[in-house]
Design an enzyme around this catalytic site. Sequence first.
Site, PDB file in Angstrom:
ATOM      1  N   LYS A  68      -5.079 -11.453  -7.729  1.00 37.54           N
ATOM      2  CA  LYS A  68      -6.417 -11.646  -7.181  1.00 37.54           C
ATOM      3  C   LYS A  68      -7.375 -10.586  -7.726  1.00 37.54           C
ATOM      4  CE  LYS A  68      -7.562 -11.123  -2.733  1.00 37.54           C
ATOM      5  NZ  LYS A  68      -7.886 -11.313  -1.327  1.00 37.54           N
ATOM      6  N   LYS A  79       0.825  -1.216   0.000  1.00 37.31           N
ATOM      7  CA  LYS A  79       0.000   0.000   0.000  1.00 37.31           C
ATOM      8  C   LYS A  79       0.856   1.263   0.000  1.00 37.31           C
ATOM      9  CE  LYS A  79      -4.453  -1.585   1.586  1.00 37.31           C
ATOM     10  NZ  LYS A  79      -5.663  -1.230   2.335  1.00 37.31           N
ATOM     11  N   LYS A  90     -10.900  -4.516  -6.609  1.00 34.17           N
ATOM     12  CA  LYS A  90     -11.587  -3.300  -7.062  1.00 34.17           C
ATOM     13  C   LYS A  90     -10.617  -2.267  -7.618  1.00 34.17           C
ATOM     14  CE  LYS A  90     -11.967  -2.713  -2.118  1.00 34.17           C
ATOM     15  NZ  LYS A  90     -12.833  -3.132  -1.039  1.00 34.17           N
TER      16      LYS A  90
END
Length: 333
Positions: free
Chosen positions: A197, A115, A200
Amino acid sequence: MSEQKKVMLSGIQPSGDLHIGSYLGAIKNWAGRAESYDCFYFMADMHTLTVRQVPADLRRRTLEQLAIYIACGLDPEKNTLFVQSHVPAHAQLAWVLDCYTMFGELSRMTQFKDKSAKNADNINAGLFTYPVLMAADILIYQPDYVPVGEDQKQHVEICRDIAHRFNSIYGEVFKMPEPFIPEKGARVMSLNNPSSKMSKSQPEGCVFMMEKPEDIMRKFKRAITDSDTVNPVRYDPEKKPGVSNLMEIYAACTGRSYEQIELEFEGKGYGALKPAVGEAVVEMLRPIQEETRRLLADKAYLESVYRAGAEKASYVANKTLRKVYKKVGFIAQ
């Protein structure tokens, strides 16, 4: 006297719209667990703040996520459904646990590294201490099991490490939670990048729960496969990740085995497989979408659900918090 049920807990961030990866990997399996477990499911809205959110969108998605949970069969009478920020004990316990978590442990977390790379202009303290809030989310309800995907096991491990450290100082305060990893449908991959994976953050490779049927069909028709023309539709995650991902989604939607799917598409190419999977997903989502829309039109009902859920969750959470506060030396109110 009946034996007390084991406790299970899980939460999903409303940082983006829910997608079929979350549904097939987690939510679809939750409804059936209410008979065997005392289940707590929450909208992890506090976790979303590590990345900047549009407040109105966050409110909309949180409510929509609750409606989808119910539409997917999570009966509020049998499951505790609540919004994380409605239970202040999560944040209160997180601060205490922050003081029992080592800097080195947090700096090794892969999610922080990932992140930070994606949000280089906003590497905030919350992003760093995110696993501690997650540990607080879990430990405050003293659950036996936490349903997680393989990629989330590290968070349960650090949670157990923190619990063990605290217990070794103050006695058996926290129950040690076990990761509960479902075998089937646990990992749905991106349609346009089957090595990662479904997420969104890659909307073109992601199918959202409330997406229009025509958009779902378009995404499946564009799904990445391969150039195999001899025996194209066969399950082989190593050599054929794209096709295997489509087969996994189709199997989860229809209940068919990989062998049955291979027979169904024998002698046919990807041109037959891709729309068939798309149609299966559309049909699977149709009743969920209809019920979600009906629930969203009844704001008073949804409010009654999350208020009752927060009340029950707070009752359980505050018992743990009082115990923790007493152990560390805080004066009781």
